[in-house]
Design a protein around this motif. Structure first.
Motif: not given
Length: 361
Positions: A313-324
């Motif tokens: 449900r929060y894949a976009g947010i987690v991806m944002g943190v990871s991709n940072t």
């Protein structure tokens, strides 16, 4: 009527295809700029430190918008944010000067392009998490991200020739994670950083390595420039299909599948990269870099899908943190390489020597 419904192309496949096109276009621009700017900058004598700054400043902008992109995609909608990203990106391209010697203007333009593109992958992960069921996640993420490598290969081939609203919840397939075990965000971030350090340094500096380290012009490289990225396209999709097969047939658990592909991919990629200075000729450099980038892409079937495994449900947010974390690799690796090269030139070091070749590793 029932037969027609069964034969209808599932809408999620259209979504995946469109995200694939988005990543292809994204890397068409990135690789295209890297190759074009390297040629233009070298032709007018821009120093390696300035060149490194311009190639790396994109990632300063890119890191700024990763987490905001994930949050925006979560609350506004992935497809709306993706559309906004492309519109912003198109507008900021107007700031790019045609003169490679205008360093300050180029820095501002590339920073803004980085900001615009930073929204893309968090929004794509939000979209895929909503639309793709668990048993198709590996291949869908692998296909989407392989668009980056196909886009890069197309740019290299072209250089050889020319040198929005989100769906309602009821429409979504069941994409919740069930029984996917424990996953560690810190491990995803470390893998993301490692993957992108290798990718970004090679993507931005491999043309310079051929010119300065091997004394081979980009024109002389011919279509071989596209081979490493085309290899990534093949291996990325192979890894995704293999991962889904291992999971759905219950040969391995989700966790073991991710770890296996991640480990195999990264270990072989590292060995191939370390082998480049041993051969010191263009053909083997292309072969080694192709193997390295190919197995890196295979490893994406491990860490790059974990965002959806651990928090669909929060894949976009987690991806944002990871991709940072992955973007920080671009800031550190690309800029540092330029400074090291300029320092080597200032001391009259022979850039064709094996010691200097290791700078590019």
């Amino acid at each position: 009527m029932e037969l027609l419904k069964k034969m209808r192309f599932p809408k999620r496949y259209s979504i995946i295809l469109l995200t694939f096109i988005c990543t292809s276009v994204c890397y068409l621009e990135r690789i295209g700029f890297s190759i074009a700017y390297t040629a233009a900058a070298d032709s007018i004598g821009v120093n390696q430190s300035s060149k490194g700054l311009i190639l790396s400043v994109f990632y300063y902008g890119y890191v700024v918008s990763q987490v905001p992109g994930g949050l925006a995609a979560q609350y506004v909608g992935g497809r709306r944010v993706l559309l906004f990203s492309f519109l912003l990106w198109s507008l900021t391209c107007a700031f790019a000067p045609l003169d490679a010697g205008k360093v300050n203007m180029m820095v501002v333009a590339r920073f803004l392009v980085g900001v615009a593109q930073g929204f893309i992958f968090p929004s794509i992960h939000t979209i895929l998490a909503q639309w793709v069921p668990p048993h198709e996640r590996s291949r869908s993420v692998s296909l989407t991200t392989s668009g980056m490598y196909l886009g890069a290969a197309v740019v290299c081939l072209c250089c050889q020739v020319w040198f929005s609203s989100d769906p309602v919840r009821s429409e979504h397939p069941k994409a919740a994670a069930v029984g996917f075990g424990e996953h560690n965000l810190h491990a995803i971030m470390v893998n993301n950083f490692t993957f992108h350090y290798t990718l970004y340094v090679l993507m931005n500096w491999l043309p310079t390595y051929f010119e300065l380290g091997l004394q081979l012009s980009l024109q002389d490289m011919g279509s071989s420039k596209m081979i490493p990225y085309f290899n990534m396209f093949i291996f990325s999709n192979t890894g995704g299909i293999l991962a889904d097969h291992l999971i759905t047939r219950r040969f391995l658990s989700v966790t073991k599948t991710r770890k296996l592909l991640n480990t195999i991919g990264f270990v072989i990629a590292a060995l191939a990269l370390m082998a480049i200075p041993l051969f010191r000729n263009p053909s083997w450099t292309v072969i080694c870099s192709s193997i390295s980038l190919g197995f890196l892409a295979l490893g994406r079937a491990g860490f790059a899908v974990n965002h959806m495994d651990m928090a669909p449900r929060y894949a976009g947010i987690v991806m944002g943190v990871s991709n940072t974390a992955g973007t920080l690799a671009g800031i550190v690796g690309v800029g540092l390489t330029g400074r090291i090269l300029e320092a080597a030139k200032s001391t009259d070091m022979d850039l064709t020597s094996i010691e200097c070749e290791k700078i590019f590793e």
